[in-house]
Design an enzyme around this catalytic site. Sequence first.
Site, PDB file in Angstrom:
ATOM      1  N   LYS A  51       0.800  -1.196   0.000  1.00  0.00           N
ATOM      2  CA  LYS A  51       0.000   0.000   0.000  1.00  0.00           C
ATOM      3  C   LYS A  51       0.847   1.267   0.000  1.00  0.00           C
ATOM      4  O   LYS A  51       0.356   2.345  -0.312  1.00  0.00           O
ATOM      5  CB  LYS A  51      -0.888   0.015   1.259  1.00  0.00           C
ATOM      6  CG  LYS A  51      -1.850  -1.135   1.354  1.00  0.00           C
ATOM      7  CD  LYS A  51      -2.642  -1.024   2.675  1.00  0.00           C
ATOM      8  CE  LYS A  51      -3.561  -2.217   2.795  1.00  0.00           C
ATOM      9  NZ  LYS A  51      -3.376  -2.886   4.095  1.00  0.00           N
ATOM     10  N   ASP A 108       7.546   2.790  -2.329  1.00  0.00           N
ATOM     11  CA  ASP A 108       7.671   3.880  -1.347  1.00  0.00           C
ATOM     12  C   ASP A 108       9.094   3.989  -0.824  1.00  0.00           C
ATOM     13  O   ASP A 108       9.703   5.050  -0.820  1.00  0.00           O
ATOM     14  CB  ASP A 108       6.668   3.696  -0.196  1.00  0.00           C
ATOM     15  CG  ASP A 108       6.746   2.313   0.467  1.00  0.00           C
ATOM     16  OD1 ASP A 108       7.521   1.455   0.007  1.00  0.00           O
ATOM     17  OD2 ASP A 108       6.021   2.091   1.454  1.00  0.00           O
ATOM     18  N   ASP A 111      14.552  -0.631   1.497  1.00  0.00           N
ATOM     19  CA  ASP A 111      15.324  -0.825   2.727  1.00  0.00           C
ATOM     20  C   ASP A 111      16.435  -1.826   2.413  1.00  0.00           C
ATOM     21  O   ASP A 111      17.515  -1.455   1.972  1.00  0.00           O
ATOM     22  CB  ASP A 111      14.361  -1.298   3.827  1.00  0.00           C
ATOM     23  CG  ASP A 111      15.026  -1.455   5.173  1.00  0.00           C
ATOM     24  OD1 ASP A 111      16.237  -1.202   5.280  1.00  0.00           O
ATOM     25  OD2 ASP A 111      14.352  -1.819   6.151  1.00  0.00           O
ATOM     26  N   LYS A 139      17.134   3.675   1.583  1.00  0.00           N
ATOM     27  CA  LYS A 139      18.073   3.554   2.708  1.00  0.00           C
ATOM     28  C   LYS A 139      19.331   2.891   2.162  1.00  0.00           C
ATOM     29  O   LYS A 139      19.255   1.793   1.609  1.00  0.00           O
ATOM     30  CB  LYS A 139      17.475   2.669   3.810  1.00  0.00           C
ATOM     31  CG  LYS A 139      16.303   3.266   4.538  1.00  0.00           C
ATOM     32  CD  LYS A 139      15.906   2.357   5.706  1.00  0.00           C
ATOM     33  CE  LYS A 139      14.516   2.640   6.186  1.00  0.00           C
ATOM     34  NZ  LYS A 139      14.036   1.688   7.202  1.00  0.00           N
ATOM     35  N   ASP A 167       3.748   3.478   6.639  1.00  0.00           N
ATOM     36  CA  ASP A 167       3.042   3.263   7.903  1.00  0.00           C
ATOM     37  C   ASP A 167       3.919   2.682   8.996  1.00  0.00           C
ATOM     38  O   ASP A 167       4.978   2.104   8.747  1.00  0.00           O
ATOM     39  CB  ASP A 167       1.875   2.291   7.678  1.00  0.00           C
ATOM     40  CG  ASP A 167       2.353   0.840   7.550  1.00  0.00           C
ATOM     41  OD1 ASP A 167       3.265   0.579   6.733  1.00  0.00           O
ATOM     42  OD2 ASP A 167       1.839  -0.017   8.281  1.00  0.00           O
TER      43      ASP A 167
HETATM   44  P1  IMP Z   1      12.875  -4.170   1.814  1.00  0.00           P
HETATM   45  O1  IMP Z   1      12.410  -5.453   1.199  1.00  0.00           O
HETATM   46  O2  IMP Z   1      13.754  -4.411   3.019  1.00  0.00           O
HETATM   47  O3  IMP Z   1      13.530  -3.240   0.827  1.00  0.00           O
HETATM   48  O4  IMP Z   1      11.590  -3.451   2.424  1.00  0.00           O
HETATM   49  C1  IMP Z   1      10.699  -2.759   1.632  1.00  0.00           C
HETATM   50  C2  IMP Z   1       9.356  -2.609   2.301  1.00  0.00           C
HETATM   51  O5  IMP Z   1       9.448  -2.626   3.733  1.00  0.00           O
HETATM   52  C3  IMP Z   1       8.763  -1.245   1.953  1.00  0.00           C
HETATM   53  O6  IMP Z   1       7.954  -1.319   0.807  1.00  0.00           O
HETATM   54  C4  IMP Z   1       7.944  -0.925   3.186  1.00  0.00           C
HETATM   55  O7  IMP Z   1       6.663  -1.495   3.085  1.00  0.00           O
HETATM   56  C5  IMP Z   1       8.685  -1.597   4.317  1.00  0.00           C
HETATM   57  N1  IMP Z   1       9.607  -0.659   4.966  1.00  0.00           N
HETATM   58  C6  IMP Z   1      10.952  -0.700   4.974  1.00  0.00           C
HETATM   59  N2  IMP Z   1      11.466   0.309   5.695  1.00  0.00           N
HETATM   60  C7  IMP Z   1      10.413   1.025   6.135  1.00  0.00           C
HETATM   61  C8  IMP Z   1      10.294   2.227   6.928  1.00  0.00           C
HETATM   62  O8  IMP Z   1      11.282   2.847   7.371  1.00  0.00           O
HETATM   63  N3  IMP Z   1       9.036   2.666   7.159  1.00  0.00           N
HETATM   64  C9  IMP Z   1       7.917   2.028   6.700  1.00  0.00           C
HETATM   65  N4  IMP Z   1       7.977   0.910   5.969  1.00  0.00           N
HETATM   66  C10 IMP Z   1       9.220   0.421   5.675  1.00  0.00           C
END
Ligand code: IMP
Length: 190
Positions: A51, A108, A111, A139, A167
């Site tokens: 979302k 969005d 990470d 990040k 969120d």
């Molecule tokens: P990744 O797979 O670690 O890159 O995480 C990506 C997903 O984790 C994003 O689409 C968000 O839904 C969630 N996410 C990662 N970091 C944050 C944050 O700092 N705030 C809110 N959601 C996050």
Amino acid sequence: MSPQKSDMSENNSHLPALISRSQIETRVTEIGREITDHFAGKELTVIGLLKGCFIFMADLVRAIHLPVHIDFMEISSYGDAQQSSGIIKIVKDLRHSIEDRHVLLVEDIVDTGLTLNHVMELLETRRPASLHIAALLVKEVKQELRYPVEFRGFDIEDHFVVGYGLDYRGYYRNLNYVAIVEAESQMKLF
Ligand code: IMP
């Protein structure tokens, strides 16, 4: 980027802004222009990852001056709420084929990058003409992303952030700026 005291009262929230509404507006307009130039003369399919994408994507598509199709995907990640396991399940798939289309995937925040790795691998199997990523926030620290984020809003340090679609336990998506949420013990909602 570091928090800005002057933005603390925005949207009546107690959370200080990391990135203000006006900084977001300026940057989204710039990214829209970059995307418009990059895909000049082409049609674009913009795919949002629900979302978290919904506010960024709504603003971004209005800053793109090309014919666009819109579609959405929702995936869930196994693991706890604040940490991606990288193992994903498709909750809602695309409604339309992306074969031979120029595709822009809108996320969005990146990470670890594990979510995007999986989604990009999946979309590649559907033979788009091209596949690019736009992310509001990146990040840098834990990056394991195997794909470039060609269109990116802001590089941030390793904080958990909320607002502008992002969120914490379902809350704060309607904050009109991006704020840092500190350790869980310090969190209070609104
Ligand atoms: P990744 O797979 O670690 O890159 O995480 C990506 C997903 O984790 C994003 O689409 C968000 O839904 C969630 N996410 C990662 N970091 C944050 C944050 O700092 N705030 C809110 N959601 C996050």
